[in-house]
Design a protein around this motif. Structure first.
Motif, PDB file in Angstrom:
ATOM      1  N   ASP A   1       0.866  -1.172   0.000  1.00  0.00           N
ATOM      2  CA  ASP A   1       0.000   0.000   0.000  1.00  0.00           C
ATOM      3  C   ASP A   1       0.905   1.224   0.000  1.00  0.00           C
ATOM      4  OD1 ASP A   1      -2.413  -1.459   0.125  1.00  0.00           O
ATOM      5  OD2 ASP A   1      -2.189  -1.700   2.279  1.00  0.00           O
ATOM      6  N   VAL A   2       0.892   1.979  -1.088  1.00  0.00           N
ATOM      7  CA  VAL A   2       1.816   3.098  -1.241  1.00  0.00           C
ATOM      8  C   VAL A   2       1.023   4.379  -1.489  1.00  0.00           C
ATOM      9  CG1 VAL A   2       3.824   4.009  -2.464  1.00  0.00           C
ATOM     10  CG2 VAL A   2       3.527   1.530  -2.228  1.00  0.00           C
ATOM     11  N   VAL A   3       1.249   5.387  -0.647  1.00  0.00           N
ATOM     12  CA  VAL A   3       0.649   6.700  -0.827  1.00  0.00           C
ATOM     13  C   VAL A   3       1.657   7.580  -1.562  1.00  0.00           C
ATOM     14  CG1 VAL A   3      -0.268   8.754   0.303  1.00  0.00           C
ATOM     15  CG2 VAL A   3      -0.702   6.485   1.286  1.00  0.00           C
ATOM     16  N   VAL A   4       1.201   8.233  -2.618  1.00  0.00           N
ATOM     17  CA  VAL A   4       2.065   9.117  -3.404  1.00  0.00           C
ATOM     18  C   VAL A   4       1.393  10.475  -3.511  1.00  0.00           C
ATOM     19  CG1 VAL A   4       3.260   9.488  -5.589  1.00  0.00           C
ATOM     20  CG2 VAL A   4       2.932   7.159  -4.728  1.00  0.00           C
ATOM     21  N   LEU A   5       2.087  11.516  -3.079  1.00  0.00           N
ATOM     22  CA  LEU A   5       1.596  12.884  -3.248  1.00  0.00           C
ATOM     23  C   LEU A   5       2.057  13.405  -4.595  1.00  0.00           C
ATOM     24  CD1 LEU A   5       2.238  14.545   0.248  1.00  0.00           C
ATOM     25  CD2 LEU A   5       0.052  13.814  -0.734  1.00  0.00           C
ATOM     26  N   LEU A   6       1.100  13.809  -5.425  1.00  0.00           N
ATOM     27  CA  LEU A   6       1.403  14.276  -6.775  1.00  0.00           C
ATOM     28  C   LEU A   6       1.249  15.784  -6.877  1.00  0.00           C
ATOM     29  CD1 LEU A   6      -0.570  11.564  -8.767  1.00  0.00           C
ATOM     30  CD2 LEU A   6       1.893  11.640  -8.344  1.00  0.00           C
ATOM     31  N   PRO A   7       1.962  16.413  -7.806  1.00  0.00           N
ATOM     32  CA  PRO A   7       1.817  17.859  -8.009  1.00  0.00           C
ATOM     33  C   PRO A   7       0.417  18.204  -8.493  1.00  0.00           C
ATOM     34  CG  PRO A   7       3.803  17.014  -9.092  1.00  0.00           C
ATOM     35  CD  PRO A   7       2.977  15.823  -8.692  1.00  0.00           C
ATOM     36  N   GLU A   8       0.032  19.447  -8.327  1.00  0.00           N
ATOM     37  CA  GLU A   8      -1.263  19.910  -8.812  1.00  0.00           C
ATOM     38  C   GLU A   8      -1.334  19.733 -10.323  1.00  0.00           C
ATOM     39  OE1 GLU A   8      -3.662  20.492  -6.765  1.00  0.00           O
ATOM     40  OE2 GLU A   8      -2.197  20.100  -5.215  1.00  0.00           O
ATOM     41  N   GLY A   9      -2.534  19.454 -10.795  1.00  0.00           N
ATOM     42  CA  GLY A   9      -2.721  19.178 -12.210  1.00  0.00           C
ATOM     43  C   GLY A   9      -2.787  17.690 -12.498  1.00  0.00           C
TER      44      GLY A   9
ATOM     45  N   ARG B   1      -7.097   5.841  -7.132  1.00  0.00           N
ATOM     46  CA  ARG B   1      -6.625   4.609  -6.506  1.00  0.00           C
ATOM     47  C   ARG B   1      -6.327   3.637  -7.632  1.00  0.00           C
ATOM     48  NH1 ARG B   1      -9.808   2.128  -1.335  1.00  0.00           N
ATOM     49  NH2 ARG B   1      -8.431   0.376  -0.806  1.00  0.00           N
ATOM     50  N   GLU B   2      -5.142   3.099  -7.641  1.00  0.00           N
ATOM     51  CA  GLU B   2      -4.705   2.303  -8.792  1.00  0.00           C
ATOM     52  C   GLU B   2      -3.982   1.054  -8.292  1.00  0.00           C
ATOM     53  OE1 GLU B   2      -1.543   3.015 -12.439  1.00  0.00           O
ATOM     54  OE2 GLU B   2      -2.760   4.702 -11.727  1.00  0.00           O
ATOM     55  N   VAL B   3      -4.322  -0.088  -8.875  1.00  0.00           N
ATOM     56  CA  VAL B   3      -3.671  -1.345  -8.520  1.00  0.00           C
ATOM     57  C   VAL B   3      -2.788  -1.781  -9.677  1.00  0.00           C
ATOM     58  CG1 VAL B   3      -3.987  -3.744  -7.820  1.00  0.00           C
ATOM     59  CG2 VAL B   3      -5.603  -1.997  -7.048  1.00  0.00           C
ATOM     60  N   ILE B   4      -1.530  -2.041  -9.387  1.00  0.00           N
ATOM     61  CA  ILE B   4      -0.582  -2.458 -10.403  1.00  0.00           C
ATOM     62  C   ILE B   4       0.153  -3.697  -9.901  1.00  0.00           C
ATOM     63  CG2 ILE B   4      -0.271  -0.089 -11.219  1.00  0.00           C
ATOM     64  CD1 ILE B   4       2.476  -0.143  -9.777  1.00  0.00           C
TER      65      ILE B   4
ATOM     66  N   PHE C   1      -2.266   4.802  -3.697  1.00  0.00           N
ATOM     67  CA  PHE C   1      -3.190   5.868  -3.314  1.00  0.00           C
ATOM     68  C   PHE C   1      -2.544   7.165  -3.783  1.00  0.00           C
ATOM     69  CE2 PHE C   1      -3.820   2.294  -0.570  1.00  0.00           C
ATOM     70  CZ  PHE C   1      -5.188   2.224  -0.362  1.00  0.00           C
ATOM     71  N   LEU C   2      -2.994   7.654  -4.932  1.00  0.00           N
ATOM     72  CA  LEU C   2      -2.379   8.804  -5.584  1.00  0.00           C
ATOM     73  C   LEU C   2      -3.208  10.048  -5.274  1.00  0.00           C
ATOM     74  CD1 LEU C   2      -1.734   6.997  -8.979  1.00  0.00           C
ATOM     75  CD2 LEU C   2      -0.154   7.237  -7.062  1.00  0.00           C
ATOM     76  N   HIS C   3      -2.625  10.954  -4.533  1.00  0.00           N
ATOM     77  CA  HIS C   3      -3.329  12.144  -4.067  1.00  0.00           C
ATOM     78  C   HIS C   3      -2.587  13.400  -4.477  1.00  0.00           C
ATOM     79  CE1 HIS C   3      -4.703   9.432  -0.482  1.00  0.00           C
ATOM     80  NE2 HIS C   3      -5.433   9.222  -1.553  1.00  0.00           N
ATOM     81  N   THR C   4      -3.338  14.459  -4.716  1.00  0.00           N
ATOM     82  CA  THR C   4      -2.729  15.781  -4.830  1.00  0.00           C
ATOM     83  C   THR C   4      -2.949  16.517  -3.515  1.00  0.00           C
ATOM     84  OG1 THR C   4      -4.727  16.865  -5.672  1.00  0.00           O
ATOM     85  CG2 THR C   4      -3.264  15.832  -7.296  1.00  0.00           C
ATOM     86  N   LEU C   5      -2.127  17.513  -3.261  1.00  0.00           N
ATOM     87  CA  LEU C   5      -2.242  18.252  -2.002  1.00  0.00           C
ATOM     88  C   LEU C   5      -3.629  18.866  -1.845  1.00  0.00           C
ATOM     89  CD1 LEU C   5       1.211  20.074  -1.754  1.00  0.00           C
ATOM     90  CD2 LEU C   5       0.355  18.240  -0.293  1.00  0.00           C
ATOM     91  N   ALA C   6      -4.193  19.365  -2.945  1.00  0.00           N
ATOM     92  CA  ALA C   6      -5.501  20.016  -2.873  1.00  0.00           C
ATOM     93  C   ALA C   6      -6.615  19.019  -2.576  1.00  0.00           C
ATOM     94  CB  ALA C   6      -5.787  20.757  -4.180  1.00  0.00           C
ATOM     95  N   ASP C   7      -6.413  17.759  -2.969  1.00  0.00           N
ATOM     96  CA  ASP C   7      -7.478  16.775  -2.819  1.00  0.00           C
ATOM     97  C   ASP C   7      -7.438  16.012  -1.492  1.00  0.00           C
ATOM     98  OD1 ASP C   7      -8.463  17.399  -5.295  1.00  0.00           O
ATOM     99  OD2 ASP C   7      -7.427  15.779  -6.340  1.00  0.00           O
ATOM    100  N   VAL C   8      -6.309  16.031  -0.814  1.00  0.00           N
ATOM    101  CA  VAL C   8      -6.184  15.250   0.423  1.00  0.00           C
ATOM    102  C   VAL C   8      -7.243  15.631   1.462  1.00  0.00           C
ATOM    103  CG1 VAL C   8      -4.703  14.730   2.392  1.00  0.00           C
ATOM    104  CG2 VAL C   8      -3.763  14.676   0.090  1.00  0.00           C
TER     105      VAL C   8
END
Length: 250
Positions: free
Chosen positions: A43-51, A56-59, A69-76
């Motif tokens: 289970d890996v949380v990754v903070l992504l840049p805006e844009g 949620r993605e399974v690979i 768990f791919l999140h942007t700062l604005a969405d957290v």
């Protein structure tokens, strides 16, 4: 070697390879708490840049599944608030209990502080209508569960159905756990987290519910679970049957 070292290395390599522009990364779940098994995913949380797009993605990484768990700062904040409304705190616990793998700008540290503050506050209380509906639904499950006795016959027809009994036991446990954790102002859970959260909220009554559920599963004995459910209902004002009203809005 610490049991968490290998999962952390794999998660870090995954994040560096697929998200070199990440603002922060965190390893969560059982791999971060030392409870991982040979088949546990990452289970890996990754903070992504805006844009970027929160998702949620399974690979599959190095032959094993990884849940991102791919999140942007604005969405957290929105994810945190949704977690509070669901009363499960899944994302909040990820941030709280996870192992930080990268935090060049301090974003992850600040989000962890916010998650921990929200967890300490506990989930929002149930509204009066939610309490009443919960008591009514749990009472219905209890009545139906009691009706699955092997000796219960009607017009010569044995109404005992093992499949129905097991399903009713599952639903009774879930609803009782939902109400009992809410009574204590504690977080609930689903899947493997339901017994963990239930026991954390109320070791005695929660343990009775779980052992009662086991009795149904192993011996087709509904008695212990029925008694445990009744104890929960009595804690909340008793069973609710006649007199219950639900308004249809809209």
């Amino acid at each position: 070697m610490d049991a968490r070292t290998a999962p952390a290395d794999r998660a870090r390599a995954l994040a560096d390879d697929r998200f070199p522009h990440a603002l922060g990364t965190l390893l969560g779940g059982s791999a971060a708490t030392g409870r991982a098994t040979a088949t546990s995913d990452l289970d890996v949380v990754v903070l992504l840049p805006e844009g970027e797009t929160s998702r949620r993605e399974v690979i599959r990484h190095e032959g094993r599944p990884a849940e991102l768990f791919l999140h942007t700062l604005a969405d957290v904040p929105g994810h945190f608030e949704r977690d509070r409304r669901l009363r499960r705190g899944t994302i909040l616990f990820l941030y709280d209990q996870g192992t930080v793998l990268g935090d060049p700008h301090g974003h992850m540290a600040r989000l962890r502080d916010r998650a921990r503050a929200l967890l300490a506050e506990g989930p929002p209380p149930l509204a009066p209508a939610e309490w009443e509906r919960g008591r009514y639904v749990l009472t219905c499950f209890l009545d139906d569960l009691n009706d699955t006795s092997p000796d219960d016959r009607h017009d010569g027809y044995n109404r005992y159905d093992r499949h129905e009994q097991l399903v009713l036991a599952d639903f009774a446990l879930r609803e009782a756990a939902h109400l009992l954790t809410a009574h204590h102002g504690r977080w609930t859970g689903i899947g493997k987290w339901l017994p963990r959260r239930l026991l954390a909220a109320d070791p005695v009554r929660g343990g009775e519910l779980l052992e009662g559920h086991r009795a149904v599963a192993e011996r087709a004995d509904v008695g212990p679970l029925a008694m445990a459910v009744e104890r929960v209902l009595n804690l909340l004002g008793g069973p609710l049957r006649e007199g219950y009203t639900q308004r249809w809005d809209g």
